[in-house]
Motif scaffolding. Structure first.
Motif, mmCIF file in Angstrom:
data_model
loop_
_atom_site.group_PDB
_atom_site.id
_atom_site.type_symbol
_atom_site.label_atom_id
_atom_site.label_comp_id
_atom_site.label_asym_id
_atom_site.label_seq_id
_atom_site.Cartn_x
_atom_site.Cartn_y
_atom_site.Cartn_z
ATOM 1 N N ASP A 46 0.843 -1.197 0.000
ATOM 2 C CA ASP A 46 0.000 0.000 0.000
ATOM 3 C C ASP A 46 0.882 1.252 0.000
ATOM 4 N N PRO A 47 0.745 2.133 -1.002
ATOM 5 C CA PRO A 47 1.594 3.330 -1.066
ATOM 6 C C PRO A 47 1.526 4.211 0.168
ATOM 7 N N THR A 48 0.409 4.173 0.897
ATOM 8 C CA THR A 48 0.298 5.011 2.092
ATOM 9 C C THR A 48 1.225 4.539 3.205
ATOM 10 N N ARG A 49 1.707 3.309 3.105
ATOM 11 C CA ARG A 49 2.632 2.789 4.112
ATOM 12 C C ARG A 49 3.937 3.580 4.117
ATOM 13 N N ASP A 50 4.371 4.033 2.963
ATOM 14 C CA ASP A 50 5.655 4.734 2.868
ATOM 15 C C ASP A 50 5.730 5.948 3.779
ATOM 16 N N ALA A 51 4.590 6.618 3.997
ATOM 17 C CA ALA A 51 4.594 7.866 4.764
ATOM 18 C C ALA A 51 5.063 7.643 6.198
ATOM 19 N N TRP A 52 4.697 6.508 6.791
ATOM 20 C CA TRP A 52 5.102 6.271 8.182
ATOM 21 C C TRP A 52 6.215 5.226 8.307
ATOM 22 N N GLN A 53 6.350 4.349 7.306
ATOM 23 C CA GLN A 53 7.419 3.357 7.360
ATOM 24 C C GLN A 53 8.773 3.936 6.956
ATOM 25 N N LYS A 54 8.721 4.997 6.147
ATOM 26 C CA LYS A 54 9.938 5.707 5.716
ATOM 27 C C LYS A 54 11.025 4.737 5.231
ATOM 28 N N PRO A 55 10.730 3.939 4.212
ATOM 29 C CA PRO A 55 11.681 2.899 3.805
ATOM 30 C C PRO A 55 13.032 3.445 3.337
ATOM 31 N N HIS A 56 13.027 4.551 2.618
ATOM 32 C CA HIS A 56 14.308 5.098 2.149
ATOM 33 C C HIS A 56 15.186 5.511 3.328
ATOM 34 N N GLU A 57 14.585 6.181 4.299
ATOM 35 C CA GLU A 57 15.344 6.617 5.469
ATOM 36 C C GLU A 57 15.872 5.429 6.260
ATOM 37 N N VAL A 58 15.063 4.361 6.361
ATOM 38 C CA VAL A 58 15.501 3.162 7.071
ATOM 39 C C VAL A 58 16.713 2.545 6.381
ATOM 40 N N VAL A 59 16.627 2.408 5.066
ATOM 41 C CA VAL A 59 17.739 1.810 4.326
ATOM 42 C C VAL A 59 18.998 2.663 4.454
ATOM 43 N N MET A 60 18.860 3.964 4.342
ATOM 44 C CA MET A 60 20.014 4.846 4.446
ATOM 45 C C MET A 60 20.655 4.769 5.836
ATOM 46 N N ALA A 61 19.836 4.626 6.863
ATOM 47 C CA ALA A 61 20.358 4.557 8.231
ATOM 48 C C ALA A 61 21.199 3.305 8.449
ATOM 49 N N LEU A 62 20.961 2.264 7.665
ATOM 50 C CA LEU A 62 21.712 1.020 7.823
ATOM 51 C C LEU A 62 23.115 1.109 7.224
ATOM 52 N N GLU A 63 23.345 2.078 6.358
ATOM 53 C CA GLU A 63 24.671 2.284 5.754
ATOM 54 C C GLU A 63 25.231 0.975 5.197
ATOM 55 N N LEU A 64 24.455 0.328 4.364
ATOM 56 C CA LEU A 64 24.859 -0.947 3.785
ATOM 57 C C LEU A 64 26.048 -0.761 2.844
ATOM 58 N N LYS A 65 26.877 -1.804 2.781
ATOM 59 C CA LYS A 65 28.024 -1.811 1.882
ATOM 60 C C LYS A 65 27.740 -2.735 0.704
ATOM 61 N N ALA A 66 28.406 -2.476 -0.400
ATOM 62 C CA ALA A 66 28.207 -3.280 -1.603
ATOM 63 C C ALA A 66 28.612 -4.733 -1.402
ATOM 64 N N SER A 67 29.411 -4.994 -0.387
ATOM 65 C CA SER A 67 29.850 -6.370 -0.099
ATOM 66 C C SER A 67 28.960 -7.078 0.918
ATOM 67 N N ASP A 68 27.961 -6.392 1.470
ATOM 68 C CA ASP A 68 27.134 -6.948 2.546
ATOM 69 C C ASP A 68 26.138 -7.983 2.033
ATOM 70 N N THR A 69 25.849 -8.942 2.906
ATOM 71 C CA THR A 69 24.754 -9.884 2.697
ATOM 72 C C THR A 69 23.680 -9.585 3.735
ATOM 73 N N VAL A 70 22.452 -9.393 3.272
ATOM 74 C CA VAL A 70 21.333 -9.002 4.136
ATOM 75 C C VAL A 70 20.251 -10.064 4.087
ATOM 76 N N ALA A 71 19.673 -10.389 5.242
ATOM 77 C CA ALA A 71 18.518 -11.278 5.315
ATOM 78 C C ALA A 71 17.330 -10.489 5.853
ATOM 79 N N ASP A 72 16.280 -10.417 5.071
ATOM 80 C CA ASP A 72 15.053 -9.708 5.434
ATOM 81 C C ASP A 72 14.048 -10.752 5.908
#
Length: 215
Positions: A46-72
């Motif tokens: 649901d597009p309205t989720r983005d307003a409170w979930q702030k996915p871009h900000e969450v991803v940026m806060a994690l400071e992921l590296k190109a070599s990282d492996t992530v499990a969601d």
């Protein structure tokens, strides 16, 4: 996995994500869960989720590296997994629902793959993950101490577990407070499991954002 167990977890997550107008609406939704993975996918995306979930900000806060492996963990349709794949080297979208994982896999980036997990086992490779991410999922896991042990076994040395979940109070989104875990409860559980809190963020309006590493 038994169909009933899958349906109950799907229902719990749907309650977590849909805005509700008080307890009556929450109870009504519990009696009328999404009837298909396709219907549930609309809730997750649901597009309205983005307003409170702030996915871009969450991803940026994690400071992921190109070599990282992530499990969601509890990836569903890949709402976060797809975003992680733009920044990490490898992403596992992990869920107990085969149909949702099929939706996540459609058009997925080449560095993103799916894992069909069990409610008590994420099925992650041993010592293979840099960041384990759980958003709005932890409060649905039954035997969390045992589950934390399995997550720890999947972490690379220096790896981390990231928890994003709802504050334990009345909110315009999410489940009723009785279903939630407070941030203090989560901190105590992880401390008991041999983890230490290394970072937290407070930019999300309805959720705490905690980062743990093994001691």
């Amino acid at each position: 996995m038994p169909t009933r167990s899958r349906s109950l977890l799907r229902l719990a997550a749907a309650v977590s994500l849909l805005p509700v107008a008080g307890l009556n609406a929450q109870v009504q939704h519990q009696h009328h869960p999404p009837q298909s993975s396709g219907e549930y996918a609309k809730v997750l995306e649901d597009p309205t989720r983005d307003a409170w979930q702030k996915p871009h900000e969450v991803v940026m806060a994690l400071e992921l590296k190109a070599s990282d492996t992530v499990a969601d963990i509890g990836a569903g349709t890949g709402y976060f997994s797809r975003r992680f794949a733009n920044h990490a080297g490898k992403v596992y979208a992990v869920d107990i629902d085969r149909d949702l994982l099929a939706l996540a896999a459609k058009g997925a980036p080449a560095n993103m793959s799916t894992i069909l997990a069990q409610p008590d086992d994420p099925k992650l490779p041993a010592a293979g993950i840099d960041t384990i991410f759980l958003c709005d999922v932890l409060h649905h896991i039954s035997d969390r101490p045992a589950y934390y042990g399995k997550l720890r076994g999947a972490l690379k040395p220096g790896g981390r577990i990231v928890i994003v979940d709802f504050y334990k109070k009345e909110l315009p989104v999410g489940p009723p407070p009785a279903m939630k875990l407070s941030d203090d409860e989560v901190k105590k559980e992880f401390a008991a499991a041999g983890f230490r809190l290394v970072k937290s963020h407070d930019f999300l309006p309805h959720q705490y954002f905690l980062v743990f590493q093994a001691r």
